[in-house]
Design a protein around this motif. Structure first.
Motif, mmCIF file in Angstrom:
data_model
loop_
_atom_site.group_PDB
_atom_site.id
_atom_site.type_symbol
_atom_site.label_atom_id
_atom_site.label_comp_id
_atom_site.label_asym_id
_atom_site.label_seq_id
_atom_site.Cartn_x
_atom_site.Cartn_y
_atom_site.Cartn_z
ATOM 1 N N LEU A 110 48.579 59.276 10.160
ATOM 2 C CA LEU A 110 47.352 59.503 9.401
ATOM 3 C C LEU A 110 46.157 58.906 10.137
ATOM 4 O O LEU A 110 46.186 57.744 10.549
ATOM 5 N N SER A 111 45.119 59.703 10.318
ATOM 6 C CA SER A 111 43.883 59.222 10.932
ATOM 7 C C SER A 111 42.954 58.720 9.841
ATOM 8 O O SER A 111 42.748 59.392 8.825
ATOM 9 N N MET A 112 42.360 57.545 10.035
ATOM 10 C CA MET A 112 41.485 56.925 9.059
ATOM 11 C C MET A 112 40.038 57.309 9.316
ATOM 12 O O MET A 112 39.653 57.634 10.448
ATOM 13 N N PRO A 113 39.181 57.266 8.283
ATOM 14 C CA PRO A 113 37.759 57.623 8.446
ATOM 15 C C PRO A 113 37.035 56.761 9.469
ATOM 16 O O PRO A 113 36.073 57.210 10.098
ATOM 17 N N ASP A 114 37.487 55.494 9.630
ATOM 18 C CA ASP A 114 36.804 54.603 10.571
ATOM 19 C C ASP A 114 37.311 54.753 11.992
ATOM 20 O O ASP A 114 36.935 53.982 12.886
ATOM 21 N N GLN A 171 50.165 43.228 -5.201
ATOM 22 C CA GLN A 171 50.073 44.191 -4.110
ATOM 23 C C GLN A 171 51.330 45.056 -4.074
ATOM 24 O O GLN A 171 52.376 44.681 -4.594
ATOM 25 N N LEU A 172 51.204 46.232 -3.479
ATOM 26 C CA LEU A 172 52.332 47.135 -3.280
ATOM 27 C C LEU A 172 52.523 47.358 -1.783
ATOM 28 O O LEU A 172 51.554 47.335 -1.023
ATOM 29 N N VAL A 173 53.754 47.571 -1.375
ATOM 30 C CA VAL A 173 54.050 47.822 0.035
ATOM 31 C C VAL A 173 54.750 49.168 0.145
ATOM 32 O O VAL A 173 55.739 49.425 -0.535
ATOM 33 N N ARG A 174 54.211 50.035 0.978
ATOM 34 C CA ARG A 174 54.788 51.352 1.201
ATOM 35 C C ARG A 174 54.926 51.608 2.702
ATOM 36 O O ARG A 174 54.205 51.007 3.505
ATOM 37 N N ILE A 232 47.161 55.267 11.359
ATOM 38 C CA ILE A 232 48.400 54.729 10.813
ATOM 39 C C ILE A 232 49.534 55.613 11.305
ATOM 40 O O ILE A 232 49.495 56.832 11.134
ATOM 41 N N GLU A 233 50.514 55.008 11.932
ATOM 42 C CA GLU A 233 51.615 55.776 12.498
ATOM 43 C C GLU A 233 52.794 55.833 11.531
ATOM 44 O O GLU A 233 52.933 55.003 10.634
ATOM 45 N N LYS A 234 53.628 56.830 11.712
ATOM 46 C CA LYS A 234 54.829 56.963 10.915
ATOM 47 C C LYS A 234 55.691 55.715 11.068
ATOM 48 O O LYS A 234 55.934 55.247 12.174
ATOM 49 N N GLY A 235 56.128 55.164 9.956
ATOM 50 C CA GLY A 235 56.951 53.953 9.988
ATOM 51 C C GLY A 235 56.169 52.681 9.756
ATOM 52 O O GLY A 235 56.761 51.631 9.485
ATOM 53 N N ASP A 236 54.836 52.751 9.873
ATOM 54 C CA ASP A 236 54.018 51.565 9.613
ATOM 55 C C ASP A 236 54.081 51.193 8.137
ATOM 56 O O ASP A 236 54.110 52.057 7.264
ATOM 57 N N ILE A 258 52.313 49.721 4.842
ATOM 58 C CA ILE A 258 50.962 49.680 4.298
ATOM 59 C C ILE A 258 50.943 48.779 3.072
ATOM 60 O O ILE A 258 51.756 48.953 2.156
ATOM 61 N N VAL A 259 50.041 47.820 3.054
ATOM 62 C CA VAL A 259 49.889 46.931 1.909
ATOM 63 C C VAL A 259 48.722 47.429 1.058
ATOM 64 O O VAL A 259 47.597 47.568 1.548
#
Length: 225
Positions: A159-163, A150-153, A167-171, A173-174
């Motif tokens: 960012l608004s997701m399709p569902d 896995q990668l972590v960024r 995702i907020e700035k600073g979160d 993401i795996v």
């Protein structure tokens, strides 16, 4: 608490850190004192330390200033050693394992290697670049056995997701590399070792960002080269 945090975050023994620091310190001192250049990674770091940029004199420099300290130089060299040693050996190990299980693939690869080496009179950089089936075998090995599962960024823009999620700035993401590489939606029969997935006719069918052995984007692994 500070001492506890230091202990929890240490990944290597103190004597290893001291050894690497001393090694880099002695090497940098020797090169600078004797005007030794070897056109290698450490030369680039020394240039950054002394000039603050990799650009030639008179050209635009990096706008964001930073200090290339001896500690940073040692850390970069150590990271390159670790990232290049274990990753390369594990990829080779898994590829050899799969070749041992698939004699037909092994024989096809062996024939290509022998043919190309005969053409070039030995193992050269140009010869290895011509071994297209070898590239396919290694690519499939990294698909089935990605070095990092896995990668972590860190998100830099909201960012608004399709569902409907967000995702907020600073979160953090795996990115599940292993799961993507083994998803039958992207790689049919994912447990099969099939180098033909990466043939010139088929590699264009691979959906972008589903094959991530080196990550992707501006911070993808330098080992991709």
């Amino acid at each position: 608490m500070t001492k506890l945090m230091t202990l929890c975050c240490r990944f290597t023994s103190k004597w290893i850190e001291d050894y690497i620091m001393q090694l880099i310190s002695d090497t940098v001192e020797y090169r600078e004192k004797n005007h030794v250049t070897r056109n290698d990674f450490l030369d680039l770091l020394i240039h950054l330390k002394n000039k603050g940029s990799l650009h030639e004199e008179g050209k635009e420099k990096i706008k964001e200033e930073f200090e290339m300290s001896l500690e940073v130089m040692a850390a970069q060299c150590f990271l390159f050693f670790i990232a290049g040693y274990e990753t390369s050996s594990s990829v080779q190990t898994f590829c050899l394992y799969e070749l041992a299980l698939h004699q037909d693939i092994q024989e096809k690869l062996r024939e290509e290697i022998q043919e190309v080496i005969k053409k070039h009179g030995g193992v050269t950089y140009q010869a290895v670049n011509e071994m297209k089936y070898l590239d396919m075998v290694v690519s499939e090995g990294m698909r089935k056995y990605p070095t990092l599962p896995q990668l972590v960024r860190t998100c830099v823009e909201p960012l608004s997701m399709p569902d409907g999620g967000r995702i907020e700035k600073g979160d953090q993401i795996v990115i599940p590399v292993w799961s993507l590489h083994h998803d039958p939606q992207y790689f049919p029969n994912p447990e099969n070792f099939d180098p033909e997935r990466f043939s010139p006719d088929n590699e264009g069918n691979i959906k972008p960002y589903t094959y991530l052995p080196f990550g992707e984007g501006p911070r993808m692994c330098i080992g991709n080269r």
